[in-house]
Design a protein around this motif. Structure first.
Motif, short mmCIF file in Angstrom:
data_model
loop_
_atom_site.label_atom_id
_atom_site.label_comp_id
_atom_site.label_asym_id
_atom_site.label_seq_id
_atom_site.Cartn_x
_atom_site.Cartn_y
_atom_site.Cartn_z
N VAL A 51 41.12 78.26 -47.34
CA VAL A 51 40.35 78.91 -46.27
C VAL A 51 41.26 79.81 -45.46
N ILE A 52 40.91 81.06 -45.36
CA ILE A 52 41.71 82.03 -44.61
C ILE A 52 41.73 81.66 -43.13
N GLY A 53 42.92 81.54 -42.55
CA GLY A 53 43.06 81.29 -41.13
C GLY A 53 43.06 79.83 -40.72
N SER A 54 42.97 78.90 -41.68
CA SER A 54 42.94 77.47 -41.34
C SER A 54 43.61 76.67 -42.45
N PRO A 55 44.29 75.59 -42.08
CA PRO A 55 44.92 74.74 -43.10
C PRO A 55 43.96 73.72 -43.71
N TYR A 56 42.71 73.70 -43.26
CA TYR A 56 41.80 72.64 -43.68
C TYR A 56 40.76 73.15 -44.68
N PRO A 57 40.47 72.38 -45.73
CA PRO A 57 39.39 72.73 -46.67
C PRO A 57 38.02 72.54 -46.03
N VAL A 58 37.03 73.24 -46.57
CA VAL A 58 35.67 73.21 -46.02
C VAL A 58 34.69 72.77 -47.09
N ALA A 59 33.87 71.76 -46.77
CA ALA A 59 32.77 71.32 -47.64
C ALA A 59 31.46 71.86 -47.07
N ILE A 60 30.60 72.38 -47.95
CA ILE A 60 29.34 72.95 -47.51
C ILE A 60 28.29 72.79 -48.61
N ASN A 61 27.02 72.82 -48.24
CA ASN A 61 25.90 72.70 -49.17
C ASN A 61 25.85 71.33 -49.84
N LEU A 62 26.35 70.30 -49.17
CA LEU A 62 26.30 68.95 -49.73
C LEU A 62 24.88 68.45 -49.85
N LEU A 63 24.00 68.87 -48.92
CA LEU A 63 22.62 68.40 -48.89
C LEU A 63 21.66 69.54 -49.23
N GLY A 64 22.07 70.42 -50.13
CA GLY A 64 21.29 71.61 -50.44
C GLY A 64 20.12 71.39 -51.37
N THR A 65 19.95 70.20 -51.92
CA THR A 65 18.77 69.87 -52.73
C THR A 65 18.26 68.50 -52.30
N LEU A 66 16.95 68.27 -52.50
CA LEU A 66 16.38 66.97 -52.15
C LEU A 66 17.03 65.86 -52.96
N GLU A 67 17.40 66.16 -54.19
CA GLU A 67 18.07 65.18 -55.04
C GLU A 67 19.36 64.70 -54.40
N ARG A 68 20.17 65.61 -53.87
CA ARG A 68 21.44 65.22 -53.27
C ARG A 68 21.22 64.48 -51.95
N VAL A 69 20.16 64.82 -51.22
CA VAL A 69 19.84 64.06 -50.00
C VAL A 69 19.53 62.61 -50.37
N CYS A 70 18.76 62.42 -51.43
CA CYS A 70 18.44 61.06 -51.87
C CYS A 70 19.69 60.31 -52.29
N TRP A 71 20.59 60.98 -53.00
CA TRP A 71 21.84 60.33 -53.40
C TRP A 71 22.62 59.87 -52.17
N ALA A 72 22.62 60.70 -51.13
CA ALA A 72 23.34 60.34 -49.91
C ALA A 72 22.79 59.05 -49.30
N MET A 73 21.50 58.79 -49.56
CA MET A 73 20.87 57.60 -49.00
C MET A 73 20.75 56.48 -50.03
N ASN A 74 21.59 56.57 -51.07
CA ASN A 74 21.64 55.53 -52.11
C ASN A 74 20.31 55.38 -52.84
N MET A 75 19.62 56.49 -53.06
CA MET A 75 18.33 56.48 -53.73
C MET A 75 18.32 57.54 -54.82
N ASP A 76 17.44 57.35 -55.79
CA ASP A 76 17.28 58.33 -56.86
C ASP A 76 15.91 58.97 -56.86
N ASP A 77 14.94 58.34 -56.20
CA ASP A 77 13.57 58.82 -56.19
C ASP A 77 13.12 59.05 -54.75
N PRO A 78 12.60 60.26 -54.43
CA PRO A 78 12.13 60.52 -53.06
C PRO A 78 11.09 59.51 -52.57
N LEU A 79 10.32 58.91 -53.50
CA LEU A 79 9.31 57.94 -53.07
C LEU A 79 9.95 56.71 -52.44
#
Length: 508
Positions: A51-79
């Motif tokens: 990253v220009i201007g900073s020593p730290y890496p940047v994470a982004i778009n971790l929750l960019g799909t409903l599937e990944r949101v479900c994974w974050a909550m230890n689930m595989d099915d939105p239901l």
């Protein structure tokens, strides 16, 4: 619950949903431009390692799909989110069990609550490195500027933690912060939010408000912070319920506040009531630049972080964005809670294309005249965030509210605007909604798209067109015999019907 941001990044990488970008990338405009294109395509999460201007890496778009949101909550099915919502609904409005099975079910929920209580970490990773004045410089953080006319760099996924000076109950919110100087940021929050309420109470007692900002937590904790809960319940407890075990908290170095012990960064500071600076303009979820507002100033005096920390961020704008995916998941969680408060509601949906809260579609099991109007009015008062819902469309339970074709058909075939549309004017409203004539005041529209019954109408309603059940069964059985087995009836090519859908259209 000991999972942290790094665990989630590992999970995404294992499932081939994380890309590492090793070439230099500028957090000023360039990073958001890259991410915006991937969001529209349902693409993977990103980790910018240079990253220009900073020593730290940047994470982004971790929750960019409903599937990944479900994974974050230890689930595989939105239901599964609705099952979680049923549990939360019973906690928010508990009822005495009437049978042994109900007592056992409620006992399991209470056991989950006990397991969900947070614990204290005496050697928290988030305090492995401590930086205080005069060495503190917020400009070293990889704060992004997403849009060309944004007034400055912003922080977006920090958990802003404050405490009620009367009750001691903490509030955890997600508010936009704008960099003002090497040690100050303004915080943009609505007057109804917990942080703003705590600041008013501190002002009444002539005290400064302590503020901690935790950046880089497991997305599950972000989901808990985004969930609307009663003011006397803790977001930390909800995070434990979401994750199946209590999260680890740590006492701040200089404040009487607790933060997630596994946070990548923690900022510690105070707000002096009455001290404000211009905040904005800044690109907002409505798809426009917000106005300039005088906002409270946070003076930071301490920054702690893990060794080799990872900075987590996102940005707002016209959907699809990460906030829209979070809203889709929360929609599922709200559903059982809403049914508990408004029993006639069978299902409800907040389309992402309507900014995930501006328009609601409700289906009801209609039993009496005027019920659709009652359901719409009840919806507006059911949860705080529904206060800003501009349109409520009520349909019959047979309508699939997640299918725009069915909803548009119901409106077109069942609505007489002179009878079925009602408008409430001059109600408290979202100050970011430029469509309102007066900022902070706006109208709401309810549309009754249900089948009308007397005395709503004085003529009989036509019978709906349906297939003959026996013929439909026979055709299903003979589908392969017709030589049509290769045709997927669930996939509709919209262009064959004379219209074209935007490739980013995701109403489902």
């Amino acid at each position: 619950m000991t999972k942290d941001l790094r665990h989630y990044l590992q999970l995404l990488e294992q499932r081939q949903q994380l890309r590492r970008i090793t070439v230099p990338v500028d957090p000023d405009l360039e990073m958001a431009e890259i991410c915006n294109r991937l969001l529209a395509a349902g693409g993977p999460a990103l980790l910018f390692e240079n990253v220009i201007g900073s020593p730290y890496p940047v994470a982004i778009n971790l929750l960019g799909t409903l599937e990944r949101v479900c994974w974050a909550m230890n689930m595989d099915d939105p239901l599964e989110l609705e099952t979680l919502g049923e549990k939360l609904g019973k906690l928010q409005q508990p009822k005495p069990p009437k049978t042994l099975s109900q007592a056992l079910d409620f006992g399991k929920i209470l056991f989950d609550v006990v397991r969900a209580k947070p614990s204290r970490d005496l050697l928290p990773p988030c305090q492995q490195v401590v930086i205080t004045a005069p060495d503190l410089d917020l400009r070293q953080l990889p704060l992004i500027r997403p849009y060309p006319k944004d007034a400055g760099k912003i922080m977006t996924l920090g958990l802003v933690i404050t405490k009620d000076c009367e009750t001691g109950i903490p509030n955890v919110g997600i508010y936009r912060l704008q960099l003002q100087s090497p040690t100050t940021m303004t915080v943009h929050w609505l007057s109804v939010r917990g942080g703003a309420r705590h600041l008013r109470k501190a002002a009444a007692q002539g005290k400064k408000l302590e503020v901690a900002v935790a950046v880089g937590v497991h997305p599950l904790i972000i989901m808990a912070a985004a969930t609307p809960i009663p003011v006397d319940l803790s977001e930390w407890l909800f995070a434990g319920l979401y994750g199946g075990g209590g999260i680890h908290l740590a006492k701040c170095k200089t404040l009487d506040l607790e933060v997630p012990a596994q946070s990548e960064f923690v900022l510690e500071g105070t707000i002096t009531p009455g001290e404000v600076l211009p905040d904005g303009p800044c690109g907002d979820h409505m798809g426009y630049y917000g106005g300039v507002e005088d906002s409270p100033v946070i003076h930071f005096h301490c920054l702690t972080h893990r060794r080799n920390p990872i900075y987590l961020t996102t940005f707002s704008g016209r959907p699809p964005k990460e906030e829209a995916m979070i809203a889709l998941a929360l929609n599922r969680i709200y559903t059982p809670i809403l049914r508990q408060q408004v029993p006639e509601i069978v299902d409800f949906f907040l389309p992402m294309e309507a900014l995930s809260y501006k328009a609601a579609i409700i289906s009801i099991d209609k039993a009496y005249p005027g019920q659709a109007r009652r359901a719409a009015l009840a919806f507006w008062s059911a949860l705080p965030q529904f206060t800003y819902t501009k349109f409520v469309i009520v349909v019959d339970k047979e309508i699939n509210i997640r299918d725009p074709r069915q909803v548009v058909w119901a409106i077109s075939s069942k609505v007489d605007p002179s009878r079925d549309v009602f408008i409430l004017g001059e109600t408290p409203f979202d100050s970011l909604d430029f469509a309102s004539e007066k900022i902070g005041l706006g109208g709401r529209m309810g549309i009754d798209a249900t089948t009308k019954i007397p005395p709503e109408t004085d003529h009989p309603w036509g019978d709906p067109l349906t297939s003959d059940p026996e013929v439909a069964r026979r055709v299903t059985e003979r589908w392969q015999e017709y030589g049509l087995g290769d045709i997927d009836l669930t996939a509709v090519d919209a262009t064959r019907f004379g219209y074209e859908l935007d490739p980013a259209f995701r109403w489902r």
